[in-house]
Scaffold this motif. Structure first.
Motif, PDB file in Angstrom:
ATOM      1  N   PHE A  39       0.841  -1.198   0.000  1.00 43.83           N
ATOM      2  CA  PHE A  39       0.000   0.000   0.000  1.00 43.83           C
ATOM      3  C   PHE A  39       0.872   1.242   0.000  1.00 43.83           C
ATOM      4  O   PHE A  39       1.847   1.331   0.745  1.00 43.83           O
ATOM      5  CB  PHE A  39      -0.916   0.010   1.222  1.00 43.83           C
ATOM      6  CG  PHE A  39      -1.713   1.283   1.384  1.00 43.83           C
ATOM      7  CD1 PHE A  39      -2.679   1.639   0.460  1.00 43.83           C
ATOM      8  CD2 PHE A  39      -1.490   2.128   2.467  1.00 43.83           C
ATOM      9  CE1 PHE A  39      -3.410   2.811   0.600  1.00 43.83           C
ATOM     10  CE2 PHE A  39      -2.217   3.294   2.627  1.00 43.83           C
ATOM     11  CZ  PHE A  39      -3.181   3.632   1.687  1.00 43.83           C
ATOM     12  N   CYS A  40       0.529   2.195  -0.875  1.00 41.04           N
ATOM     13  CA  CYS A  40       1.217   3.482  -0.915  1.00 41.04           C
ATOM     14  C   CYS A  40       0.280   4.541  -0.346  1.00 41.04           C
ATOM     15  O   CYS A  40      -0.742   4.864  -0.953  1.00 41.04           O
ATOM     16  CB  CYS A  40       1.618   3.849  -2.349  1.00 41.04           C
ATOM     17  SG  CYS A  40       2.422   5.468  -2.482  1.00 41.04           S
ATOM     18  N   GLU A  41       0.623   5.052   0.823  1.00 40.59           N
ATOM     19  CA  GLU A  41      -0.244   6.023   1.493  1.00 40.59           C
ATOM     20  C   GLU A  41      -0.328   7.327   0.722  1.00 40.59           C
ATOM     21  O   GLU A  41      -1.391   7.953   0.634  1.00 40.59           O
ATOM     22  CB  GLU A  41       0.275   6.286   2.908  1.00 40.59           C
ATOM     23  CG  GLU A  41      -0.630   7.183   3.729  1.00 40.59           C
ATOM     24  CD  GLU A  41      -0.137   7.347   5.150  1.00 40.59           C
ATOM     25  OE1 GLU A  41      -0.824   8.043   5.930  1.00 40.59           O
ATOM     26  OE2 GLU A  41       0.926   6.785   5.491  1.00 40.59           O
ATOM     27  N   ARG A  42       0.786   7.733   0.137  1.00 40.32           N
ATOM     28  CA  ARG A  42       0.827   9.003  -0.593  1.00 40.32           C
ATOM     29  C   ARG A  42      -0.101   8.981  -1.805  1.00 40.32           C
ATOM     30  O   ARG A  42      -0.843   9.930  -2.057  1.00 40.32           O
ATOM     31  CB  ARG A  42       2.263   9.296  -1.032  1.00 40.32           C
ATOM     32  CG  ARG A  42       2.430  10.587  -1.814  1.00 40.32           C
ATOM     33  CD  ARG A  42       3.898  10.799  -2.152  1.00 40.32           C
ATOM     34  NE  ARG A  42       4.091  11.932  -3.036  1.00 40.32           N
ATOM     35  CZ  ARG A  42       5.267  12.311  -3.537  1.00 40.32           C
ATOM     36  NH1 ARG A  42       6.361  11.633  -3.203  1.00 40.32           N
ATOM     37  NH2 ARG A  42       5.349  13.353  -4.345  1.00 40.32           N
ATOM     38  N   ALA A  43      -0.078   7.888  -2.559  1.00 41.52           N
ATOM     39  CA  ALA A  43      -0.897   7.780  -3.775  1.00 41.52           C
ATOM     40  C   ALA A  43      -2.244   7.122  -3.521  1.00 41.52           C
ATOM     41  O   ALA A  43      -3.083   7.085  -4.408  1.00 41.52           O
ATOM     42  CB  ALA A  43      -0.146   7.003  -4.846  1.00 41.52           C
ATOM     43  N   GLN A  44      -2.432   6.589  -2.299  1.00 37.41           N
ATOM     44  CA  GLN A  44      -3.665   5.881  -1.944  1.00 37.41           C
ATOM     45  C   GLN A  44      -3.955   4.737  -2.924  1.00 37.41           C
ATOM     46  O   GLN A  44      -5.055   4.590  -3.457  1.00 37.41           O
ATOM     47  CB  GLN A  44      -4.845   6.856  -1.887  1.00 37.41           C
ATOM     48  CG  GLN A  44      -4.795   7.833  -0.720  1.00 37.41           C
ATOM     49  CD  GLN A  44      -4.968   7.135   0.626  1.00 37.41           C
ATOM     50  OE1 GLN A  44      -6.020   6.582   0.910  1.00 37.41           O
ATOM     51  NE2 GLN A  44      -3.910   7.148   1.446  1.00 37.41           N
ATOM     52  N   ILE A  45      -2.911   3.923  -3.152  1.00 36.32           N
ATOM     53  CA  ILE A  45      -3.023   2.789  -4.072  1.00 36.32           C
ATOM     54  C   ILE A  45      -2.690   1.501  -3.337  1.00 36.32           C
ATOM     55  O   ILE A  45      -1.683   1.413  -2.623  1.00 36.32           O
ATOM     56  CB  ILE A  45      -2.079   2.953  -5.287  1.00 36.32           C
ATOM     57  CG1 ILE A  45      -2.530   4.132  -6.149  1.00 36.32           C
ATOM     58  CG2 ILE A  45      -2.043   1.676  -6.120  1.00 36.32           C
ATOM     59  CD1 ILE A  45      -1.593   4.444  -7.291  1.00 36.32           C
ATOM     60  N   LEU A  46      -3.540   0.512  -3.502  1.00 40.84           N
ATOM     61  CA  LEU A  46      -3.330  -0.826  -2.956  1.00 40.84           C
ATOM     62  C   LEU A  46      -3.008  -1.775  -4.100  1.00 40.84           C
ATOM     63  O   LEU A  46      -3.693  -1.774  -5.121  1.00 40.84           O
ATOM     64  CB  LEU A  46      -4.584  -1.305  -2.222  1.00 40.84           C
ATOM     65  CG  LEU A  46      -4.591  -2.764  -1.749  1.00 40.84           C
ATOM     66  CD1 LEU A  46      -3.605  -2.971  -0.609  1.00 40.84           C
ATOM     67  CD2 LEU A  46      -6.005  -3.185  -1.329  1.00 40.84           C
ATOM     68  N   VAL A  47      -1.955  -2.579  -3.923  1.00 38.36           N
ATOM     69  CA  VAL A  47      -1.595  -3.596  -4.914  1.00 38.36           C
ATOM     70  C   VAL A  47      -1.756  -4.967  -4.280  1.00 38.36           C
ATOM     71  O   VAL A  47      -1.317  -5.193  -3.148  1.00 38.36           O
ATOM     72  CB  VAL A  47      -0.150  -3.418  -5.411  1.00 38.36           C
ATOM     73  CG1 VAL A  47       0.219  -4.530  -6.402  1.00 38.36           C
ATOM     74  CG2 VAL A  47       0.024  -2.068  -6.070  1.00 38.36           C
ATOM     75  N   VAL A  48      -2.398  -5.866  -5.016  1.00 38.95           N
ATOM     76  CA  VAL A  48      -2.620  -7.227  -4.531  1.00 38.95           C
ATOM     77  C   VAL A  48      -2.065  -8.220  -5.548  1.00 38.95           C
ATOM     78  O   VAL A  48      -2.398  -8.149  -6.739  1.00 38.95           O
ATOM     79  CB  VAL A  48      -4.123  -7.507  -4.304  1.00 38.95           C
ATOM     80  CG1 VAL A  48      -4.332  -8.927  -3.796  1.00 38.95           C
ATOM     81  CG2 VAL A  48      -4.716  -6.498  -3.328  1.00 38.95           C
ATOM     82  N   GLY A  49      -1.193  -9.120  -5.090  1.00 41.26           N
ATOM     83  CA  GLY A  49      -0.641 -10.165  -5.943  1.00 41.26           C
ATOM     84  C   GLY A  49      -1.322 -11.493  -5.662  1.00 41.26           C
ATOM     85  O   GLY A  49      -1.621 -11.804  -4.500  1.00 41.26           O
ATOM     86  N   PHE A  50      -1.565 -12.273  -6.708  1.00 39.89           N
ATOM     87  CA  PHE A  50      -2.293 -13.533  -6.565  1.00 39.89           C
ATOM     88  C   PHE A  50      -1.418 -14.734  -6.925  1.00 39.89           C
ATOM     89  O   PHE A  50      -0.381 -14.597  -7.590  1.00 39.89           O
ATOM     90  CB  PHE A  50      -3.537 -13.523  -7.453  1.00 39.89           C
ATOM     91  CG  PHE A  50      -4.521 -12.443  -7.116  1.00 39.89           C
ATOM     92  CD1 PHE A  50      -5.447 -12.617  -6.094  1.00 39.89           C
ATOM     93  CD2 PHE A  50      -4.514 -11.235  -7.805  1.00 39.89           C
ATOM     94  CE1 PHE A  50      -6.357 -11.619  -5.774  1.00 39.89           C
ATOM     95  CE2 PHE A  50      -5.415 -10.228  -7.492  1.00 39.89           C
ATOM     96  CZ  PHE A  50      -6.336 -10.424  -6.476  1.00 39.89           C
ATOM     97  N   SER A  51      -1.864 -15.900  -6.518  1.00 39.82           N
ATOM     98  CA  SER A  51      -1.123 -17.139  -6.769  1.00 39.82           C
ATOM     99  C   SER A  51      -1.144 -17.548  -8.234  1.00 39.82           C
ATOM    100  O   SER A  51      -0.392 -18.440  -8.641  1.00 39.82           O
ATOM    101  CB  SER A  51      -1.714 -18.274  -5.922  1.00 39.82           C
ATOM    102  OG  SER A  51      -3.094 -18.444  -6.203  1.00 39.82           O
ATOM    103  N   THR A  52      -1.981 -16.929  -9.045  1.00 36.52           N
ATOM    104  CA  THR A  52      -2.097 -17.271 -10.465  1.00 36.52           C
ATOM    105  C   THR A  52      -1.202 -16.424 -11.368  1.00 36.52           C
ATOM    106  O   THR A  52      -1.226 -16.585 -12.586  1.00 36.52           O
ATOM    107  CB  THR A  52      -3.553 -17.090 -10.925  1.00 36.52           C
ATOM    108  OG1 THR A  52      -3.971 -15.746 -10.624  1.00 36.52           O
ATOM    109  CG2 THR A  52      -4.465 -18.078 -10.223  1.00 36.52           C
ATOM    110  N   GLY A  53      -0.422 -15.511 -10.782  1.00 31.26           N
ATOM    111  CA  GLY A  53       0.412 -14.619 -11.587  1.00 31.26           C
ATOM    112  C   GLY A  53      -0.237 -13.300 -11.906  1.00 31.26           C
ATOM    113  O   GLY A  53       0.375 -12.428 -12.513  1.00 31.26           O
ATOM    114  N   LEU A  54      -1.495 -13.140 -11.505  1.00 31.55           N
ATOM    115  CA  LEU A  54      -2.181 -11.861 -11.706  1.00 31.55           C
ATOM    116  C   LEU A  54      -1.855 -10.904 -10.570  1.00 31.55           C
ATOM    117  O   LEU A  54      -1.607 -11.318  -9.436  1.00 31.55           O
ATOM    118  CB  LEU A  54      -3.696 -12.061 -11.762  1.00 31.55           C
ATOM    119  CG  LEU A  54      -4.267 -12.799 -12.982  1.00 31.55           C
ATOM    120  CD1 LEU A  54      -5.748 -13.073 -12.771  1.00 31.55           C
ATOM    121  CD2 LEU A  54      -4.057 -11.999 -14.253  1.00 31.55           C
TER     122      LEU A  54
END
Length: 214
Positions: A39-54
């Motif tokens: 999570f980037c607090e400055r940009a308010q962006i959440l990134v989620v990585g999955f077991s399928t490569g997505l």
């Protein structure tokens, strides 16, 4: 020490707080497991990585999807992190031995590094100390910049079996031996194999040496 005390007090306060579920959001990735988040607090962006490569980028607090992309089929994303500005995303994939740095606004890769698929078996420095050549269980040769640590060339068809030894004949020629029964010379200007040596009776080479004349 003061920062440590402050963090401890904050943790204690959070533990004593009362929590309740406000909203629920779904990623709609059937059969996939969440393996990493950042999570980037400055940009308010959440990134989620999955077991399928997505991996998906989500804008908070709306949790609206910005991008959903793939690093490859069934390539588990074990770790991910955004830089301070939220523009660059680094992804680590242990199965493919890859480190990827992605600039999501322009949808381009800034950096793509990959190690040997089944581990490195041998290595050698060039005479001038600028290049490191590595040979792997995957039969490939890789050339690395000794200063930056980056791999800039992968010779995919160097051998058909694990590489057991590499040595430099000079700064522009590297010689490799393999369990496939061949010793091969590679041109480091054109990045191709220009000579292949074999024995009358098939053998597996384990070591290699070159005389001073090269």
């Amino acid at each position: 020490f003061q920062d440590f005390e402050s963090t401890t007090l904050q943790s204690q306060e959070l533990a004593k707080a009362t929590w309740r579920l406000k909203t629920r959001h779904y990623f709609h990735q059937e059969g996939a497991k969440v393996t990493s988040t950042t999570f980037c607090e400055r940009a308010q962006i959440l990134v989620v990585g999955f077991s399928t490569g997505l991996f998906g980028l989500y804008e908070l607090p709306s949790v609206s999807n910005i991008h959903t992309l793939s690093v490859g089929s069934n390539q588990l994303i074990k770790s991910c992190i955004l830089n301070n500005s939220g523009d660059w995303l680094a992804l680590g994939c242990p199965q493919s031995q890859q480190l990827l740095v992605w600039e999501w606004r322009s949808e381009t890769y800034v950096l793509k590094q990959r190690g040997h698929s089944y581990g490195m078996r041998t290595m050698a420095y060039s005479p001038d100390g600028v290049i490191i050549c590595t040979g792997g269980e995957d039969g490939k040769l890789k050339l690395w910049n000794a200063t930056s640590g980056f791999c800039y060339v992968t010779m995919d068809k160097a051998h058909t079996a694990p590489v057991t030894a590499v040595t430099f004949a000079n700064s522009s020629v590297v010689i490799s031996a393999s369990l496939d029964g061949t010793v091969r010379a590679h041109d480091l200007h054109r990045y191709r194999t220009f000579k292949t040596l074999t024995t009358p009776t098939p053998v597996q080479f384990l070591s290699l040496a070159v005389d001073k004349s090269g």
